[in-house]
Scaffold this motif. Structure first.
Motif, short mmCIF file in Angstrom:
data_model
loop_
_atom_site.label_atom_id
_atom_site.label_comp_id
_atom_site.label_asym_id
_atom_site.label_seq_id
_atom_site.Cartn_x
_atom_site.Cartn_y
_atom_site.Cartn_z
N LEU A 1 0.84 -1.21 0.00
CA LEU A 1 0.00 0.00 0.00
C LEU A 1 0.87 1.25 0.00
O LEU A 1 1.93 1.26 0.61
CB LEU A 1 -0.86 0.02 1.27
N ARG B 1 -1.34 5.72 2.89
CA ARG B 1 -2.48 4.91 3.33
C ARG B 1 -2.07 3.89 4.39
O ARG B 1 -2.70 2.84 4.53
CB ARG B 1 -3.10 4.21 2.12
N VAL C 1 -5.38 -7.81 -2.86
CA VAL C 1 -6.06 -7.20 -4.02
C VAL C 1 -6.32 -5.72 -3.75
O VAL C 1 -6.06 -4.86 -4.61
CB VAL C 1 -7.39 -7.94 -4.31
N ALA C 2 -6.80 -5.42 -2.55
CA ALA C 2 -7.11 -4.02 -2.20
C ALA C 2 -5.86 -3.14 -2.27
O ALA C 2 -5.91 -2.01 -2.78
CB ALA C 2 -7.71 -3.96 -0.79
N ARG D 1 -4.91 -2.56 -5.87
CA ARG D 1 -5.84 -1.61 -6.50
C ARG D 1 -5.54 -0.19 -6.05
O ARG D 1 -5.58 0.76 -6.85
CB ARG D 1 -7.29 -1.97 -6.15
N ALA D 2 -5.21 -0.04 -4.77
CA ALA D 2 -4.88 1.30 -4.26
C ALA D 2 -3.62 1.83 -4.94
O ALA D 2 -3.53 3.01 -5.29
CB ALA D 2 -4.68 1.24 -2.75
N SER E 1 -12.94 -8.31 1.07
CA SER E 1 -12.05 -7.23 1.54
C SER E 1 -11.38 -6.50 0.37
O SER E 1 -11.12 -5.30 0.46
CB SER E 1 -11.00 -7.78 2.50
N GLY E 2 -11.13 -7.23 -0.73
CA GLY E 2 -10.51 -6.61 -1.90
C GLY E 2 -11.38 -5.56 -2.56
O GLY E 2 -10.89 -4.69 -3.26
N PRO F 1 -10.97 -0.71 -0.85
CA PRO F 1 -10.87 0.42 -1.79
C PRO F 1 -12.08 1.35 -1.71
O PRO F 1 -11.93 2.58 -1.83
CB PRO F 1 -10.79 -0.27 -3.15
#
Lengths: 156, 100
Positions: free
Chosen positions: A23, A27, A56-57, A60-61, B39-40, B44
């Protein structure tokens, strides 16, 4: 005494740590939030699924941060990448073609390749850099065979 | 035609979940279970809503010792307005008119 964490739990922890490191720095609180939430998930498969989602998050960030960069820098980076790709493609297509090919035997002037009356010198270099050699007698032999075949019907 | 912001199915589901208990601070895992978002997708969305000033967050001390503090979330006043607007837009026209 607490039980040792299972293999899945350890993997989940490692994944969440990776997500936190991926990340963007601004963040960091979100990275902590995702990591600490894992301690509240008792079920190991659910924890692993959660951890994968965190990876994944974080990706994406990071991607959204890249696309939100100032347009100037984005354009410069895109143009540079495009130029490199075009250069690579050109280099790939031009590879190996260092000299023009020999003319085919049926082309006019193919049998006269060894010398030209105007200059008296060979129009092509004696030896090619790729090691192939032109054999002018081969073209002359083919021409002679053609002439014989043309004359045969007349003699019958 | 430009896309309307915060109008995806996932965002609407998340805003609806917040609106159900608008005064309560919610956890990420709790929201994930309620909305069905993984969570993915969830984080976001939470990050984006927070950056837009529609969501506030804080660290909550654990109820049981030995556990780490937890990040919790709640809609801000503009977030609540947006969530209510989206709820009204999702309702059938006659019901929305009666509520308005």
């Amino acid at each position: 005494m607490t039980a040792a964490p299972s293999r899945w739990r350890r993997l989940a922890v490692q994944l969440v740590q990776h997500a936190a490191s991926a990340l963007p720095g601004a963040r960091a609180p979100w990275a902590d939030a995702m990591r600490r939430e894992l301690d509240y998930i008792g079920d190991d498969p659910a924890a692993l699924q959660w951890a994968l989602g965190c990876v994944v998050a974080s990706y994406r960030a990071r991607l959204s941060q890249w696309f939100s960069l100032r347009p100037t820098w984005r354009q410069v980076a895109t143009s540079g990448a495009l130029m490199v790709l075009i250069g690579l493609a050109l280099q790939e297509n031009a590879g190996g073609q260092t000299q023009p090919p020999w003319p085919a035997c049926d082309e006019p002037g193919a049998s006269r390749i060894s010398s030209t009356p105007e200059t008296g010198s060979s129009p092509r270099p004696a030896a090619r850099s790729d090691g192939l050699k032109h054999d002018p007698t081969a073209c002359e032999a083919i021409s002679a065979t053609d002439r014989t075949q043309e004359q045969e019907p007349r003699s019958r | 035609m430009p896309r309307k912001p915060n109008n995806s199915r996932q965002t609407r589901a998340l805003l609806a979940a917040f609106l159900e208990q608008s005064a309560t601070w919610r956890h990420g895992y709790d929201l994930s279970k309620e909305t069905g978002l993984r969570s993915g997708t969830l984080y976001p969305l939470l990050m984006r809503l927070s950056e837009q000033g529609l969501l506030e967050s804080r660290w909550q001390e654990p109820e049981r010792p030995g556990l780490p503090p937890r990040h919790v979330y709640r809609l801000t006043a503009p977030g609540l307005t947006l969530a209510r607007e989206q709820e009204l837009a999702a309702m059938p026209a006659e019901r929305a008119g009666a509520l308005a």
